[in-house]
Enzyme design. Structure first.
Site, PDB file in Angstrom:
ATOM      1  N   GLU A 100      -2.283   3.604  18.063  1.00  0.00           N
ATOM      2  CA  GLU A 100      -0.831   3.419  18.082  1.00  0.00           C
ATOM      3  C   GLU A 100      -0.217   4.447  19.007  1.00  0.00           C
ATOM      4  OE1 GLU A 100       1.059   2.620  14.088  1.00  0.00           O
ATOM      5  OE2 GLU A 100      -0.788   3.598  13.512  1.00  0.00           O
ATOM      6  N   HIS A 110      -6.931  -1.197   6.381  1.00  0.00           N
ATOM      7  CA  HIS A 110      -6.903  -1.984   7.630  1.00  0.00           C
ATOM      8  C   HIS A 110      -8.272  -1.930   8.321  1.00  0.00           C
ATOM      9  CE1 HIS A 110      -2.756  -2.093   6.794  1.00  0.00           C
ATOM     10  NE2 HIS A 110      -2.344  -1.064   7.499  1.00  0.00           N
ATOM     11  N   LYS A 131       0.836  -1.177   0.000  1.00  0.00           N
ATOM     12  CA  LYS A 131       0.000   0.000   0.000  1.00  0.00           C
ATOM     13  C   LYS A 131       0.883   1.242   0.000  1.00  0.00           C
ATOM     14  CE  LYS A 131      -1.797   1.190   4.044  1.00  0.00           C
ATOM     15  NZ  LYS A 131      -0.790   1.804   4.914  1.00  0.00           N
TER      16      LYS A 131
END
Ligand code: BG6
Length: 503
Positions: free
Chosen positions: A232, A255, A164
């Site tokens: 994250e 995702h 990607k």
């Protein structure tokens, strides 16, 4: 009745060669080369195998091997000197110029030589781990230099594995598809989403398929809402150039929706590529698209700002090297949406994704509908059950149940049944996400790769959101949140106004 308690199927790929474009890049050093090394250590690489590493830096095979030795040691701390030396010996390096036909004709001759040396005849996959501007020139030159065999060629096979981002918008993704298909057929293209390769994501499909208690209740009528969290701790980490044109929306789009599909799709009639992709695409076609007022009401975008509270103050996104001081790129994105099909009608799906959050955490939570408590309705408890599917860093399933305390008193409490996904030490030493995708491409299994239909759906979904954010920013303002915190409070309000909370 006879019960079979175990079933184990392992596919070992046949002999082949791997050609890695972008071999000197960051992704190769952090993920791809360590994944090849791990497969080598686990003896899962084919016996006859070579790795042709191509990059723009000025190395020869010897200096390239020396340049990655230390990085591989760091990425795979358990590797022995012997294992590493044997793995490095399987790598040759070629200095690349992706715009030059000469480079590709030279590469073709070198690959023939490597084929002959290793006893591998024209079975090759080409891994495009370069910046996206090089995807098309590489594909075109591969075709023109005769490196791409037609699918169904009796002598061998050629596959293109592509990283990607797959396009930047619906138009550019479709353009990329069109151009790529001039060089290779869809059956030869493997679009990567490494989330589909994560063990715990695949376990969700297994959980649904082979545990009747879940699949029976995996629907409206039983489920109140579904929540996805992808947080994250890291910020942009030196990737400002890439990230500033992407933002979290584009960067994490695939995702998010691959995870959503694994939860929401109907189980295919078999776990084969065509059936799996067909069901996934059918599911995506039922996702309700946003109107302008949905975007205003049901999306939240944020960006991390400086945080002076910790002992070592944290930079905001705008202070990161290479980022414009007035950047409006989002590093946080939350939204709520619906699926218009029989299984999910009126069940809200909530998603929140962010960088520089308090901790790394990827999870999916199903909140079941509240019961009336039956016999014990008078106690007025919260009777809903939840199923937490923790994907990373913890890999577990937690089912909350309402239970009675031991003893003569009538007291209720919520207790959890927890299953750690990996229970034995040997279960830690299994192929990870990048290892799995290499195994699958070598075995010619496209099931866990993304189709062009998936891509088109995802871009169609997000494009109006990104456009409204850009053209009418006052309608959906960018909210700053301090780095390493819980994110914008507006994401809390998005769910709170439905009388629910993030779990
Ligand atoms: C990548 C994104 O695809 O996924 C990154 O480009 C992100 O920005 C990464 O950090 C997250 O992957 P993982 O496996 O660490 O959750």
């Amino acid at each position: 009745m006879e019960h079979k308690t175990g079933f184990c199927l392992e596919t070992i790929p046949g002999n082949c060669g791997a050609v890695l474009f972008g071999a000197t890049g960051d992704l190769s050093a952090r993920k791809i080369l360590p994944a090849f090394l791990n497969l080598h250590r686990m003896k899962l690489l084919p016996k006859k195998f070579y790795l042709a590493a191509c990059g723009r830096s000025d190395f020869n095979s010897e200096t390239f091997r020396a340049s990655i030795k230390e990085k591989l040691h760091r990425a795979c701390p358990g590797v022995s000197g012997e294992e590493l030396a044997a793995f490095l010996a399987r790598i040759s390096y070629f200095r690349a110029d992706y715009s030059s036909p000469l480079f590709f004709s030279g590469l073709s001759a070198e690959l023939d030589r490597l084929d002959a040396e290793n006893g591998v005849y024209k079975k090759r996959f080409f891994y495009l781990a370069t910046p996206p501007v090089s995807f098309l020139p590489i594909a075109r030159h591969l075709k023109e230099s005769g490196l791409l065999l037609e699918p169904g060629d009796r002598d061998g096979w050629s596959r293109i594995l592509i990283e990607k981002p797959y396009g930047f918008s619906l138009t550019s993704a479709m353009e990329l598809d069109k151009e790529l298909c001039r060089s290779a057929s869809e059956a030869q293209i493997y679009r990567i989403d490494h989330y589909l390769m994560k063990e715990t994501i695949q376990n969700i499909l297994a959980l649904r398929s082979v545990n009747n208690i879940f699949e029976c209740t995996w629907r409206r009528g039983f489920i109140d809402n579904v929540q996805f969290t992808i947080y994250e701790e890291l910020g942009v980490e030196g990737r400002a150039g890439y990230f500033s044109s992407m933002g979290t929306g584009r960067d994490m789009l695939s995702h998010i929706f691959q995870m959503v599909a694994i939860i929401g799709m109907e189980l295919p009639s078999s776990f084969k590529d065509a059936e799996f992709k067909q069901e996934k695409e059918r599911f995506f076609s039922a996702v309700r698209k946003f109107t302008a007022s949905d975007i205003v009401k049901n999306t939240v975008r944020g960006q991390y700002a400086a945080n002076d509270r910790p002992a070592v103050p944290l930079k905001g996104y705008r202070q990161e090297p290479g980022v414009e001081p007035d950047s409006v790129t989002e590093t946080f994105f939350a939204f709520k949406f619906f699926i218009d099909n029989d299984r999910w009608r009126d069940v809200p799906f909530y998603v929140r994704v962010g960088k520089r959050m308090a901790a790394k955490q990827t999870k999916i939570v199903i909140q079941y509908k509240e019961g009336d408590g039956g016999l014990f309705g008078f106690a007025g408890l919260d009777y809903s059950n939840t199923l937490h599917m923790n994907i990373q860093p913890e890999e577990s399933l937690i089912l909350s149940l309402n239970t009675k305390h031991p003893g003569p008193k009538l007291c209720f409490t919520k207790r959890n049944i927890k299953l750690n996904y990996r229970q034995h030490t040997e279960e830690y030493d299994v192929p990870g996400d990048y290892e799995r995708l290499l195994l699958d491409v070598m075995a010619g299994d496209r099931t866990l790769f993304v189709s062009s239909g998936d891509m088109n759906f995802m871009w169609e979904f997000i494009t109006p959101i990104l456009e409204l954010w850009k053209e009418r920013p006052e309608l959906a303002p960018l909210i700053l949140y301090p780095a390493r915190t819980a994110g914008p409070k507006e994401a809390g309000l998005l769910i709170k106004r439905d009388a629910r909370k993030w779990l």
